[in-house]
Design an enzyme around this catalytic site. Structure first.
Site, mmCIF file in Angstrom:
data_model
loop_
_atom_site.group_PDB
_atom_site.id
_atom_site.type_symbol
_atom_site.label_atom_id
_atom_site.label_comp_id
_atom_site.label_asym_id
_atom_site.label_seq_id
_atom_site.Cartn_x
_atom_site.Cartn_y
_atom_site.Cartn_z
ATOM 1 N N LYS A 115 16.227 13.652 -12.549
ATOM 2 C CA LYS A 115 15.186 14.353 -13.035
ATOM 3 C C LYS A 115 14.547 14.022 -14.360
ATOM 4 O O LYS A 115 13.285 14.044 -14.561
ATOM 5 C CB LYS A 115 15.574 15.925 -13.008
ATOM 6 C CG LYS A 115 15.971 16.404 -11.520
ATOM 7 C CD LYS A 115 15.876 18.013 -11.619
ATOM 8 C CE LYS A 115 16.135 18.513 -10.071
ATOM 9 N NZ LYS A 115 17.390 18.026 -9.738
ATOM 10 N N GLU A 199 13.843 24.190 -19.648
ATOM 11 C CA GLU A 199 12.511 24.343 -18.965
ATOM 12 C C GLU A 199 12.295 25.982 -19.258
ATOM 13 O O GLU A 199 13.317 26.588 -19.127
ATOM 14 C CB GLU A 199 12.467 24.171 -17.858
ATOM 15 C CG GLU A 199 12.069 22.496 -17.217
ATOM 16 C CD GLU A 199 11.750 22.283 -16.110
ATOM 17 O OE1 GLU A 199 11.896 23.238 -14.880
ATOM 18 O OE2 GLU A 199 11.663 21.340 -15.512
ATOM 19 N N HIS A 234 19.146 27.993 -2.124
ATOM 20 C CA HIS A 234 18.679 26.674 -1.905
ATOM 21 C C HIS A 234 18.767 25.850 -0.658
ATOM 22 O O HIS A 234 18.685 24.715 -0.559
ATOM 23 C CB HIS A 234 19.199 26.105 -3.228
ATOM 24 C CG HIS A 234 19.252 26.513 -4.439
ATOM 25 N ND1 HIS A 234 17.985 26.606 -5.250
ATOM 26 C CD2 HIS A 234 20.044 27.306 -5.390
ATOM 27 C CE1 HIS A 234 18.159 27.543 -6.243
ATOM 28 N NE2 HIS A 234 19.322 27.655 -6.379
ATOM 29 N N ARG A 291 12.810 10.362 0.658
ATOM 30 C CA ARG A 291 13.285 10.323 2.069
ATOM 31 C C ARG A 291 12.292 10.938 3.065
ATOM 32 O O ARG A 291 11.551 11.767 2.644
ATOM 33 C CB ARG A 291 14.815 10.991 2.072
ATOM 34 C CG ARG A 291 14.554 12.307 1.713
ATOM 35 C CD ARG A 291 15.983 13.138 2.032
ATOM 36 N NE ARG A 291 15.531 14.696 2.046
ATOM 37 C CZ ARG A 291 15.536 15.270 0.741
ATOM 38 N NH1 ARG A 291 15.936 14.778 -0.328
ATOM 39 N NH2 ARG A 291 15.589 16.472 0.900
HETATM 40 C C1 MV4 Z 1 12.831 26.243 -11.125
HETATM 41 C C2 MV4 Z 1 12.441 27.602 -11.153
HETATM 42 C C3 MV4 Z 1 11.824 28.234 -12.145
HETATM 43 N N1 MV4 Z 1 11.526 27.749 -13.058
HETATM 44 N N2 MV4 Z 1 12.309 25.838 -12.479
HETATM 45 C C4 MV4 Z 1 15.615 25.173 -7.831
HETATM 46 C C5 MV4 Z 1 16.232 23.848 -7.079
HETATM 47 C C6 MV4 Z 1 15.542 22.943 -7.859
HETATM 48 N N3 MV4 Z 1 15.011 22.094 -6.950
HETATM 49 C C7 MV4 Z 1 14.443 23.660 -8.740
HETATM 50 N N4 MV4 Z 1 14.592 24.887 -8.635
HETATM 51 C C8 MV4 Z 1 13.866 25.839 -9.184
HETATM 52 N N5 MV4 Z 1 13.430 25.351 -10.511
HETATM 53 C C9 MV4 Z 1 11.763 26.491 -13.500
HETATM 54 N N6 MV4 Z 1 11.330 25.927 -14.257
HETATM 55 C C10 MV4 Z 1 13.182 28.033 -9.946
HETATM 56 C C11 MV4 Z 1 13.671 27.254 -8.923
HETATM 57 C C12 MV4 Z 1 14.166 27.923 -7.784
HETATM 58 C C13 MV4 Z 1 13.754 27.585 -6.446
HETATM 59 C C14 MV4 Z 1 12.882 26.509 -6.364
HETATM 60 C C15 MV4 Z 1 12.238 26.210 -5.378
HETATM 61 C C16 MV4 Z 1 12.634 26.728 -4.167
HETATM 62 C C17 MV4 Z 1 13.492 27.925 -4.296
HETATM 63 C C18 MV4 Z 1 14.185 28.098 -5.276
HETATM 64 C C19 MV4 Z 1 15.005 29.255 -5.533
HETATM 65 C C20 MV4 Z 1 15.588 29.639 -6.636
HETATM 66 C C21 MV4 Z 1 15.150 28.822 -7.937
#
Ligand code: MV4
Length: 491
Positions: A115, A199, A234, A291
């Site tokens: 990331k 973040e 997730h 992918r």
């Molecule tokens: C976040 C967020 C809120 N704020 N970043 C979850 C997995 C990873 N791919 C990134 N994720 C998140 N990043 C910030 N700055 C909330 C999530 C997140 C989330 C993101 C997409 C789909 C479902 C989620 C469920 C919980 C948290």
């Protein structure tokens, strides 16, 4: 390209082979011990036994996959999703062996696998990012300073992260030291890399991802968005295309940003750029998946483009046969992932065999699955059995079609998330489009599911009674008629 080895199993192996066959390319399956009689093995033109059962003994062993490719004389490898699909060492080895990897280049996989490296790569491309830092942080005092500047709540994330592992929400400065240590040790044990960064926490985001396609001639297009906000811990459960919240202007803006992300890493092939969308429709780049994704069929249905066919053509070195302005959205598609998990028991993985398995069919229904009636669901791999995909002229039609398909789909012998999908399709907030990534956590309870089942049982009982009474009536009429007939004969 004459022969493709598919380094995967289940529904995705089958789905890839179907397109290869359509294109006149031979297919080679690989399989573990328990997968000996799987549909992907039966469907392929040839199949090679890898041995072992655990992924680490079979589908994840690079040497075994390469040996199988050579033995079969295949000239290309499609990795599907999961397993080795985002493994840069695998892509590199394939290149060294003078074989074709149906996927992006090693550089893109490596950069997007981290990331922090991804943030670094897209710097200077004018991509909106969540406020935060783009370097690993170890010093708690420095972290406190940065967090205070950004403003709480903040989120600590693992650079190597995925699936929410190593992710910690921190509400105030007092919680920071402990949460930071936890995030670091979780990241270290899960990924062997303890790098974390900070973040701003976006409290109620929607998950929007853009499908992109890039060829080796410098053309990159986007195939619009998919929304994947309906997730449980997730794990995505329902995906759709298009999203119910994007308008044309926002769609173009996000699409253009996604193309820039792809260009920032010289991307080639099919890829997905993930964004968070906040309540004010601000979007932020999260990461890029290098992918073919599980949920790619919803994009195929609304664009009419076979993404696997495109991947193969790009891998052959062909230029894309269409431009951005040739692409349009037609209708609406939903995908429900059917997992072998019990929604009434905290989604515990449920093992057993498919005693009864009747597939739904009809216009507007697509089922991508990799099992058949009578088969055991092995415990060694992902518990996803199938993807049920519905298509309609608009979102309501797609939801209606999904409900019909769920009602037709009969799975016995194993508990699945099919009823959970029905719960989602009937939920007012899903129907209205008023939801975010907290949907499941906010609205789902086993009681709500039981209520739905009870309601269905009542309807079933009422229907049965009605049919019974109708039959009774007809029987009486028939009896009367035969009485009359008998009497007339006897006169
Ligand atoms: C976040 C967020 C809120 N704020 N970043 C979850 C997995 C990873 N791919 C990134 N994720 C998140 N990043 C910030 N700055 C909330 C999530 C997140 C989330 C993101 C997409 C789909 C479902 C989620 C469920 C919980 C948290």
């Amino acid at each position: 390209m004459k022969k493709i080895l598919v380094a995967n199993r289940g529904e995705i192996a089958l789905r890839i082979m179907k397109t290869a066959r359509k294109m006149g390319i031979k297919t080679v399956a690989v399989y573990s011990d328990v997968d000996r009689h799987s549909p992907h093995v039966k469907y392929a033109d040839e199949a090679i036994h890898l041995g072992g059962n655990a992924s680490s003994e079979s589908y994840l062993v690079i040497d075994k996959i390469i040996a199988a490719t050579k033995k079969s004389g295949a000239d290309a490898i499609h990795p599907g999703y999961g397993f080795l699909s985002e493994n840069a060492a695998f892509a590199e080895r394939i290149q060294e062996e003078n074989l074709i990897f149906i996927g992006p280049n090693v550089h893109a996989i490596t950069v997007m696998g981290s990331k922090l490296a991804a943030k670094e790569a897209v710097k200077g491309y004018d991509i909106p990012m969540v406020p935060g830092i783009d370097e690993a942080i170890e010093d708690v005092n420095l972290a406190k300073e940065i967090a205070s500047k950004i403003g709480f709540p903040i989120l600590i994330k693992a650079s190597a992260g995925g699936g929410g592992k190593g992710m910690r929400v921190v509400k105030n400065i007092d919680e920071l030291p402990e949460q930071m240590n936890r995030a670091i040790s979780e990241a270290q044990s899960a990924f062997g890399d303890g790098s974390v960064f900070i973040e701003k926490y976006v409290a109620s985001p929607r998950h929007i991802e853009i499908q992109i396609l890039a060829d080796t001639h410098g053309n990159t297009v986007h195939l619009f968005e998919r929304e994947c906000s309906i997730q449980r811990r997730h794990q995505k459960v329902v995906e759709e295309a298009p999203s119910s919240v994007l308008d044309t202007a926002l769609r173009s803006k996000m699409g253009e940003a996604a193309i820039k992300v792809a260009e920032a890493c010289q991307y080639v092939g099919a890829g997905t750029v993930e964004f968070l969308l906040d309540e004010n429709n601000n979007f932020y780049f999260l990461e890029m998946n290098t992918r073919l994704q599980v949920e790619h069929p919803v994009t195929e249905l609304i664009t009419g483009i076979d993404l696997v066919e495109q991947q193969i053509n790009v891998a052959k070195g062909l230029p894309l046969s269409f431009k951005q302005e040739d692409l349009t959205i037609n209708g609406h598609a939903l995908e429900l992932r059917i997992y072998a998990e019990d929604p009434l028991n905290n989604f515990l993985p449920n093992i057993g065999s498919l005693e009864k398995y009747t597939r739904p069919k009809g216009d507007g229904i697509r089922l991508d699955d990799g099992y058949e009636e009578g088969m055991e669901i092995p415990i060694f791999y992902d518990p996803m059995l199938a993807k049920l995909i519905s298509y309609g002229k608009d979102r309501n039609a797609a939801i209606q079609k999904m409900k019909e398909a769920i009602a037709q789909y009969q799975i016995e012998g194993i508990k699945t998330t099919l009823s959970f999908g029905e719960f989602v399709c009937n939920h007012p907030n899903f129907i209205s489009g008023d939801f975010d990534t907290h949907f499941v956590q906010k609205y789902f309870t086993p009681e709500a599911l039981n209520k739905q089942t009870d309601h269905e049982k009542t309807i079933a009982a009422q229907l049965a009674l009605r049919v019974y009474l109708e039959n009774e009536k007809q029987l009486k009429v028939a009896n009367n008629q035969s009485d009359e007939w008998l009497q007339s004969r006897m006169q």
